[in-house]
Design a protein around this motif. Structure first.
Motif, short mmCIF file in Angstrom:
data_model
loop_
_atom_site.label_atom_id
_atom_site.label_comp_id
_atom_site.label_asym_id
_atom_site.label_seq_id
_atom_site.Cartn_x
_atom_site.Cartn_y
_atom_site.Cartn_z
N VAL A 295 0.84 -1.18 0.00
CA VAL A 295 0.00 0.00 0.00
C VAL A 295 0.89 1.24 0.00
CG1 VAL A 295 -1.81 1.25 1.22
CG2 VAL A 295 -1.77 -1.25 1.30
N THR A 296 0.60 2.16 -0.93
CA THR A 296 1.27 3.45 -0.97
C THR A 296 0.23 4.53 -0.73
OG1 THR A 296 0.99 3.82 -3.34
CG2 THR A 296 2.94 2.56 -2.66
N ARG A 297 0.67 5.77 -0.80
CA ARG A 297 -0.25 6.89 -0.56
C ARG A 297 -1.44 6.87 -1.53
NH1 ARG A 297 0.31 12.82 -2.22
NH2 ARG A 297 1.73 11.84 -3.69
N ASP A 298 -1.19 6.51 -2.80
CA ASP A 298 -2.23 6.59 -3.83
C ASP A 298 -2.66 5.27 -4.43
OD1 ASP A 298 -2.36 9.48 -3.85
OD2 ASP A 298 -0.44 9.47 -4.90
N ALA A 299 -1.99 4.17 -4.06
CA ALA A 299 -2.26 2.93 -4.79
C ALA A 299 -2.22 1.70 -3.90
CB ALA A 299 -1.23 2.76 -5.92
N HIS B 260 -9.10 -4.31 -7.57
CA HIS B 260 -9.83 -3.08 -7.90
C HIS B 260 -10.79 -2.71 -6.78
CE1 HIS B 260 -13.41 -1.03 -9.54
NE2 HIS B 260 -12.48 -0.26 -10.09
N ASP B 261 -11.61 -3.68 -6.36
CA ASP B 261 -12.58 -3.42 -5.29
C ASP B 261 -11.91 -3.03 -3.98
OD1 ASP B 261 -14.59 -4.00 -7.08
OD2 ASP B 261 -14.94 -6.02 -6.32
N GLU B 262 -10.83 -3.72 -3.62
CA GLU B 262 -10.11 -3.38 -2.38
C GLU B 262 -9.51 -1.99 -2.46
OE1 GLU B 262 -7.20 -6.34 -1.44
OE2 GLU B 262 -8.71 -7.86 -0.99
N ALA B 263 -8.95 -1.64 -3.60
CA ALA B 263 -8.32 -0.33 -3.75
C ALA B 263 -9.35 0.78 -3.62
CB ALA B 263 -7.61 -0.22 -5.09
N ILE B 264 -10.44 0.66 -4.33
CA ILE B 264 -11.45 1.72 -4.36
C ILE B 264 -12.27 1.76 -3.08
CG2 ILE B 264 -13.47 2.60 -5.61
CD1 ILE B 264 -10.75 2.75 -7.17
N ASN B 265 -12.78 0.63 -2.65
CA ASN B 265 -13.73 0.60 -1.54
C ASN B 265 -13.08 0.50 -0.16
OD1 ASN B 265 -15.89 0.68 -3.39
ND2 ASN B 265 -15.72 -1.51 -3.70
N ALA B 266 -12.16 -0.43 0.02
CA ALA B 266 -11.60 -0.66 1.35
C ALA B 266 -10.44 0.26 1.67
CB ALA B 266 -11.15 -2.12 1.48
N ALA B 267 -9.61 0.55 0.68
CA ALA B 267 -8.39 1.31 0.95
C ALA B 267 -8.48 2.77 0.48
CB ALA B 267 -7.19 0.62 0.29
N SER B 268 -9.56 3.13 -0.21
CA SER B 268 -9.75 4.49 -0.73
C SER B 268 -8.56 4.95 -1.57
CB SER B 268 -10.00 5.48 0.41
OG SER B 268 -11.16 5.12 1.11
#
Length: 82
Positions: A6-10, A39-47
Motif C-alpha cells: 500500500v502506498t499513498r495513492d495505490a 480493484h474493489d479493495e483499492a477503491i472501496n476498502a483502501a480508498s
C-alpha cells in the motif's frame, strides 16, 4: 513478493507463480477475479485511486505489472505534463 503493498495513492496485490508449460516455459494465468478483487479493495476498502497487480515468476527477479488501461493512460499523461 506475494501480498498487499500500500502506498499513498495505490494498492498493489502481488502474485508469484512457478508453473511451467510442457515445453518447460514459465507461465502465469491472470485471473479476472484477482483483477476484480484488487480493484474493489483499492477503491472501496483502501480508498486508493490506483490499483496494480504486480507478478513475477519464482527464481526470477523481474517483476511485471497489470492494471486498468485507463490508469496507465492517466499515469503516462501525468509524466508528460511534468
Amino acid at each position: 513478493m506475494p501480498g498487499d503493498i500500500v502506498t499513498r495513492d495505490a494498492l498493489f496485490e502481488a502474485k508469484e507463480r512457478g508453473t511451467k508449460t510442457a515445453r518447460g516455459e514459465k507461465t502465469i494465468s491472470i485471473h479476472k477475479d484477482w483483477l476484480d478483487k484488487v480493484h474493489d479493495e483499492a477503491i472501496n476498502a483502501a480508498s486508493k485511486q490506483y490499483w496494480f497487480l504486480p507478478f513475477g515468476f519464482k527464481n526470477d527477479k523481474k517483476i511485471y505489472v497489470v492494471t486498468d488501461f485507463d490508469i496507465e493512460l492517466q499515469l503516462i499523461d501525468t509524466i508528460h505534463q511534468q
